[in-house]
Design a protein around this motif. Structure first.
Motif, mmCIF file in Angstrom:
data_model
loop_
_atom_site.group_PDB
_atom_site.id
_atom_site.type_symbol
_atom_site.label_atom_id
_atom_site.label_comp_id
_atom_site.label_asym_id
_atom_site.label_seq_id
_atom_site.Cartn_x
_atom_site.Cartn_y
_atom_site.Cartn_z
ATOM 1 N N ILE A 1 44.068 35.918 40.133
ATOM 2 C CA ILE A 1 43.010 34.969 39.683
ATOM 3 C C ILE A 1 43.642 33.549 38.945
ATOM 4 C CG2 ILE A 1 41.193 34.596 38.081
ATOM 5 C CD1 ILE A 1 40.383 36.317 40.686
ATOM 6 N N ARG A 2 44.483 33.794 38.184
ATOM 7 C CA ARG A 2 45.272 32.690 37.567
ATOM 8 C C ARG A 2 46.731 33.016 37.443
ATOM 9 N NH1 ARG A 2 41.308 30.508 37.658
ATOM 10 N NH2 ARG A 2 39.725 29.427 35.900
ATOM 11 N N PRO B 1 33.903 46.683 46.443
ATOM 12 C CA PRO B 1 34.816 45.433 46.179
ATOM 13 C C PRO B 1 36.003 45.425 46.981
ATOM 14 C CG PRO B 1 33.650 45.688 44.177
ATOM 15 C CD PRO B 1 33.407 47.177 45.246
ATOM 16 N N THR C 1 39.327 42.485 48.518
ATOM 17 C CA THR C 1 39.506 41.223 49.088
ATOM 18 C C THR C 1 40.038 41.398 50.496
ATOM 19 O OG1 THR C 1 40.209 40.774 46.801
ATOM 20 C CG2 THR C 1 41.043 39.156 48.681
ATOM 21 N N SER D 1 34.594 40.944 49.914
ATOM 22 C CA SER D 1 33.556 41.013 48.963
ATOM 23 C C SER D 1 32.412 40.077 49.082
ATOM 24 C CB SER D 1 34.366 40.744 47.537
ATOM 25 O OG SER D 1 35.250 41.944 47.323
ATOM 26 N N HIS E 1 28.511 39.835 48.025
ATOM 27 C CA HIS E 1 28.053 39.131 47.141
ATOM 28 C C HIS E 1 26.783 38.368 47.822
ATOM 29 C CE1 HIS E 1 32.337 38.603 45.247
ATOM 30 N NE2 HIS E 1 31.843 39.482 45.051
ATOM 31 N N ALA F 1 23.746 40.379 48.145
ATOM 32 C CA ALA F 1 23.318 40.919 46.893
ATOM 33 C C ALA F 1 22.248 39.424 46.309
ATOM 34 C CB ALA F 1 24.346 41.042 45.952
ATOM 35 N N LYS F 2 22.539 38.223 46.915
ATOM 36 C CA LYS F 2 21.609 37.231 46.439
ATOM 37 C C LYS F 2 20.240 37.220 47.333
ATOM 38 C CE LYS F 2 25.643 34.041 45.963
ATOM 39 N NZ LYS F 2 26.299 33.210 46.714
ATOM 40 N N GLN G 1 26.481 48.668 45.554
ATOM 41 C CA GLN G 1 27.794 48.537 45.516
ATOM 42 C C GLN G 1 28.209 49.972 44.896
ATOM 43 O OE1 GLN G 1 29.289 46.099 42.140
ATOM 44 N NE2 GLN G 1 31.074 47.050 42.176
ATOM 45 N N CYS H 1 45.621 35.728 32.809
ATOM 46 C CA CYS H 1 45.081 34.173 32.393
ATOM 47 C C CYS H 1 45.329 34.353 30.778
ATOM 48 C CB CYS H 1 43.686 34.087 32.490
ATOM 49 S SG CYS H 1 43.187 34.687 34.203
ATOM 50 N N TYR I 1 35.585 43.891 37.933
ATOM 51 C CA TYR I 1 36.851 43.945 38.707
ATOM 52 C C TYR I 1 37.175 42.550 38.707
ATOM 53 C CZ TYR I 1 35.026 48.060 41.053
ATOM 54 O OH TYR I 1 35.117 49.527 41.206
ATOM 55 N N ALA I 2 38.235 42.115 37.843
ATOM 56 C CA ALA I 2 38.524 40.680 37.652
ATOM 57 C C ALA I 2 39.377 40.266 38.902
ATOM 58 C CB ALA I 2 39.373 40.871 36.376
ATOM 59 N N GLY J 1 37.378 39.371 42.102
ATOM 60 C CA GLY J 1 36.508 38.580 41.937
ATOM 61 C C GLY J 1 35.248 38.573 41.372
ATOM 62 N N GLN K 1 33.185 41.705 40.554
ATOM 63 C CA GLN K 1 32.260 42.432 40.725
ATOM 64 C C GLN K 1 31.871 43.324 39.547
ATOM 65 O OE1 GLN K 1 34.915 42.266 42.811
ATOM 66 N NE2 GLN K 1 34.154 41.086 44.399
ATOM 67 N N THR L 1 29.519 39.253 40.213
ATOM 68 C CA THR L 1 29.082 38.517 41.376
ATOM 69 C C THR L 1 28.343 39.451 42.321
ATOM 70 O OG1 THR L 1 31.414 39.362 41.972
ATOM 71 C CG2 THR L 1 31.094 36.912 41.830
ATOM 72 N N PRO M 1 23.918 39.281 40.887
ATOM 73 C CA PRO M 1 23.644 38.019 40.523
ATOM 74 C C PRO M 1 22.443 37.998 39.529
ATOM 75 C CG PRO M 1 23.213 38.393 42.870
ATOM 76 C CD PRO M 1 24.054 39.392 42.389
ATOM 77 N N THR N 1 38.391 34.490 31.921
ATOM 78 C CA THR N 1 38.065 33.807 33.198
ATOM 79 C C THR N 1 37.079 34.212 34.085
ATOM 80 O OG1 THR N 1 40.847 33.547 33.229
ATOM 81 C CG2 THR N 1 39.472 32.913 35.172
ATOM 82 N N ILE N 2 36.948 35.634 34.036
ATOM 83 C CA ILE N 2 36.061 35.877 34.912
ATOM 84 C C ILE N 2 34.617 36.523 34.173
ATOM 85 C CG2 ILE N 2 35.404 37.777 36.729
ATOM 86 C CD1 ILE N 2 37.244 35.907 37.836
ATOM 87 N N ARG O 1 33.294 34.086 31.023
ATOM 88 C CA ARG O 1 32.691 32.711 31.714
ATOM 89 C C ARG O 1 31.468 33.145 32.216
ATOM 90 N NH1 ARG O 1 35.980 28.733 35.420
ATOM 91 N NH2 ARG O 1 35.924 30.599 36.559
#
Lengths: 621, 293
Positions: free
Chosen positions: A58-59, A271, A273, A276, A280, A283-284, A294, B30, B137-138, B141, B143, B155, B158, B215-216, B219
């Motif tokens: 992520i970072r 979930p 990658t 996912s 998402h 889900a909206k 999920q 992070c 689940y960082a 993404g 979840q 995510t 929502p 971060t996830i 935020r």
């Protein structure tokens, strides 16, 4: 706001296509401005294709080569098949991004470098020296802009903290690039206004920075000799367009198909990658009565979907390679039960955890053959982001018509990349006719439709249709458990035949490019664009080649064998070690020439062109 | 460190550096992430427990916490998603002298790995399980995990989480663990002590550490940064050693406290000992008998 009038007087160099790569730290907002630039281009009627390329973390550590997040896109006035092989323009927010981004940049290409980031520490992290920078200056058209500093100046009077101010810097870069290529920034301003509606200070800061970037281009000394570019509108079919990623397109394709079938959609997923976003996105959509679940793991994801299908919903599960492996046992059950189910596999670099955010086409064998027992399933593959919609839709159509599981293959590149998608009206879409059985007269759970061999879809709770389904072998009519040897063979053959009969329902392959040539490039999935572009280039340069693209991998189209035998050489480019190539050899007893790359990125058209040249020169046979 | 002769100002080496693969730094976590803090606690616990480093192995799953194995200078094993415990089980049964630590996150251990978690606890296998709980689940993404507090935004949720979260200490205790504790990334001294005790405990020991994901999770839920979460833990955590685990569920939106502490520390026959005893008459000089001797 910049106005057209200011630009009309300046001469513009018309270019047909341009490829831009934004590169910065993950967290610099490169994906965001890449997408916004794509929207600006789409708004002005360009065709486009995008390719986000970001680290799995992520970072990732700031300023390092591993932490570089890139977003490449090609926009153009005519058919854009790929996000471009070699960028014309690189936007580099720091030295690491510069170093990573230069790889593949066209000779003499434009480099927009944020010089505020050229600290000794950053240069050291990127392994760049001052001499390297001089070399870059002589090989490329380097524009050195103190983006961070100029951003801080632009928002000086808004009372932001230095960190908040710095975070706007991506919009400065976007403003400047928009100026260079004459893309209107209105869609971006609209987006900023909507996104930051609740935070006026940030809204104003981002807008101001964007405009400052644009204005900087107009006014700064270093750009006084810049040849302004323009990219005319692309000729596209009229209609309502939206920019969709492959994952969004899959989600909407499933929704559209469920709607067309008159049933509700169920997605049971875990979930993973890069799949996912399908979960998402769905889900909206609760307001469309989409049920998303999920699950606690991949197995529960597919098992819940099988349960939902038994109960009469359009059921799907989405995953990537490692998840597909986990789902395989249950997938065999779905086949045994003969109920409709869609499994979306967004492929990534494997095996095991592999390269979660990178692309690969290495699950083809797993999709077609990956189960114990004789367990064939239908396998489809999307060729571009927009096609993800149609293939998800097609999967539901086939699954419900034949009462079978269907796997849709996408990949990381299609999933995250976007392109303009023309929203179809419901009457343009193929019919999906679902008949849930209600009549108890003459009902047998495994009594088959003579044409499709589909068994009736009878859902629990229908009076008089009480029946058992399960994983043990079934009697070919009653569905009761049967250990009879002849019955087992009959059922194995019937399930195979059912998949084979899907062939009667899918289109023949078309030969694109030069149909009378002796060489064909045969591909599947996301290599479609690169192959199309390379065929285009080769034919233009007087080397006749044809393209054959497979959207249906199992069963293969009915005319494929006859088509392939017309060619002397069949080249099969794939992002794996030759999986389709083997299938073609085994199925049609023909020679194939595999062209394989497993670099975690899409194959570039240029690589294919070079390979074809080698084949013609006899270097490769 | 002997710097008497030198007039130069040298920074003292961080005592945990010998436990880290510094060549892998900077790490991927992070700024503000709580995982690094827990690694520091772990390294200090390892320092104090006296287990030779070549008798200690660490197994991680997938995710941000799953990367811990990669940064520790120990025999380490970065496995598939959710399966750290089964891999650790094989490691432990093949070499019972090894101290095996499973170090992973809430999504990995309690989500996809939940089944393995309860069965290892039921068997009372001699593992130390450290679970860093950041409620999401960082890396995948953002979840919802099985520990995501109700009403939190993820995510995949929502409109907010509506499912009941796991009370992990209760899950571990009721499944058969012999040592159960919960601390936070703020309570570093206690966390270190708990890991130390868990390492020394024979049987299935479980330490849950609540840690910020700025971060996830923070935020997305507009909960401020890591400092705010640590402040929250400082002000709202109630230390209740020996608390009944059924009462320690976390419901951040409806009750303004989090119960932490050492909840369970009991003695029970460990899996491998039970195995030895059960098959005593049959094990004659095989690998198992030798290893256990």
């Amino acid at each position: 706001m910049p106005s057209d009038s200011g630009l009309a007087s300046q001469e513009r160099t018309i270019v047909n296509k341009v490829t831009v790569r934004f590169a910065g730290d993950s967290g610099d907002g490169m994906q965001l401005i890449g997408n916004l630039f794509a929207t600006e281009a789409a708004w002005m009627g360009n065709d486009l294709a995008t390719f986000p390329d970001y680290p799995a973390e992520i970072r990732a550590p700031i300023g390092t080569l591993n932490g570089v997040s890139g977003f490449q896109l090609q926009i153009g006035a005519s058919d854009v098949y790929t996000p471009g092989d070699n960028p014309d323009v690189l936007v580099a927010m720091n030295p690491a991004a510069l170093k990573v981004g230069l790889k593949g940049l066209k000779d003499g290409g434009i480099v927009l470098l944020n010089t505020s980031s050229l600290t000794e520490r950053n240069l050291q992290k990127a392994g760049l020296t001052k001499e390297d920078l001089d070399r870059i200056k002589s090989s490329y058209r380097l524009y050195e802009v103190e983006i961070t500093k100029l951003t801080q100046l632009a928002v000086n009077d808004l009372g932001l903290t230095p960190a908040q101010a710095e975070r706007c810097k991506n919009f400065f870069a976007l403003g400047l690039i928009s100026w260079m290529f004459n893309r209107k920034i209105e869609p971006t301003i609209d987006w900023i206004k909507k996104k930051f509606a609740k935070n006026p200070a940030i809204m104003e800061a981002n807008e101001k920075t964007l405009v400052a970037g644009y204005r900087y281009g107009e006014n700064a000394e270093i750009f006084s000799a810049f040849p302004l570019y323009d990219i005319p509108r692309a000729r596209m079919n009229p209609g309502l367009y939206t920019n969709l990623t492959g994952n969004q397109a899959i989600a909407y394709g499933l929704v559209a198909a469920a709607k067309q079938a008159g049933l509700e959609l169920f997605l049971g997923s875990y979930p993973i990658t890069p799949a996912s976003e399908i979960l998402h996105e769905l889900a909206k959509l609760k307001h469309l009565n989409v049920v998303t679940f999920q699950a606690e793991d991949e197995i529960a994801g597919i098992c819940s979907a099988i349960g939902a299908s038994f109960a009469g919903m359009i059921a799907a599960t989405s995953t990537s390679g490692p998840g597909l492996s986990l789902k395989q046992e249950a997938l065999g059950l779905a086949l045994m039960l003969e109920i409709p189910l869609v499994i979306v596999d967004v492929q990534r670099g494997g095996p095991s955890t592999g390269l979660p955010t990178k692309t690969e086409q290495s699950d083809l064998m797993q999709a077609i053959y990956g189960r114990h027992g004789e367990a064939p399933v239908v396998v489809l593959a999307a060729k571009n982001s927009a096609d993800c919609f149609h293939m998800a839709y097609e999967a539901v159509r086939i699954a419900t018509k034949y009462m079978i599981p269907v796997i849709v293959l996408s990949d990381s590149y299609l999933a995250n990349g976007s392109e303009p998608f023309r929203i179809p009206s419901p009457n343009e879409l193929p019919e999906i006719k679902v008949q849930l059985r209600t009549d108890p007269n003459g009902f047998y759970p495994y009594l088959r439709d003579p044409k499709t061999l589909a068994r009736p879809w009878a859902i629990p709770g229908t009076p008089g249709l009480e029946h058992r389904i399960g994983g043990l072998e079934k009697d070919s009519l009653t569905g009761c458990v049967s250990y009879d040897a002849d019955n087992h063979e009959k059922m194995v053959l019937t399930r195979q035949e059912k998949i084979a009969r899907v062939q009667q329902d899918i289109p023949d392959v078309e030969v694109l490019g030069s149909p009378d040539s002796e060489v064909a490039l045969v591909g599947w999935g996301s290599t479609f664009g690169a192959i199309a572009q390379s065929v285009d280039e080769l034919n233009r340069s007087g080397i006749p080649v044809a393209q054959v693209h497979l959207s249906y991998l199992n069963p293969l189209p009915g005319n494929l064998g006859e088509v392939l035998k017309r060619f002397k050489k069949v080249i099969v480019p794939e992002i794996n070690l030759g999986q389709l190539s083997r299938i073609l050899r085994a199925t049609y007893l023909i020679e194939t020439i595999p062209f394989n790359r497993v670099l975690g990125v899409p194959i570039r058209a240029q690589e294919i062109v070079e390979f074809v040249h080698q084949v013609f020169e006899g270097v490769v046979a | 460190m002997n710097s008497n002769d030198s007039t130069e100002c040298t920074l003292p080496l961080n005592p945990v550096v010998p436990f880290l693969r510094t060549e892998r730094m900077p790490h991927i976590w992070c700024p503000g992430c709580g995982i690094g803090t827990t690694v520091n606690c772990f390294a200090r616990a390892v320092m104090d427990c006296g287990i030779p480093l070549d008798e200690l192995a660490i197994v991680s799953g997938i995710g941000c916490t799953g990367r811990v194995a990669g940064y520790l200078k120990l025999d380490s094993f970065h496995t598939t998603h959710g399966r750290a415990i089964p891999f650790a089980t094989g490691l432990k049964l093949s070499n019972p002298k090894l101290h095996v630590v499973v170090y992973s996150g809430d999504g990995d251990l309690a989500g996809i790995g939940g089944n393995h978690f309860i069965h290892a606890a039921r068997r009372n296998l001699d593992l130390t399980v450290i679970l860093v709980n950041n409620f999401t689940y960082a890396m995948t993404g953002g979840q919802a995990t099985p520990t995501a507090p109700k009403e939190s935004i993820e995510t995949t949720a929502p409109y907010g989480v509506f499912e009941e979260p796991f009370n992990l200490p209760h899950l571990a205790a009721s499944s058969g663990a012999v040592y159960v504790a919960r601390w936070t990334a703020y309570h570093v001294v206690q966390t270190k002590k708990a890991i130390l005790e868990a390492l020394q405990k024979k049987g299935f020991s479980f330490v849950e550490i609540l840690a910020p994901c700025p971060t996830i999770y923070l935020r997305r839920n507009r909960l401020g940064g890591a400092v705010e979460e640590l402040k929250y833990y400082k002000e709202h955590c109630v230390i209740q050693n020996g608390a009944d685990t059924k009462d320690v569920g976390i419901d951040l939106r409806h009750q303004d406290k989090v119960t932490i502490g050492k909840f369970l520390d009991i003695e029970k026959k460990e899996y491998y000992d039970a195995y030895q005893e059960h098959y005593a008459g049959l094990l004659k000089g095989g690998k198992q008998a030798v290893a256990g001797a």
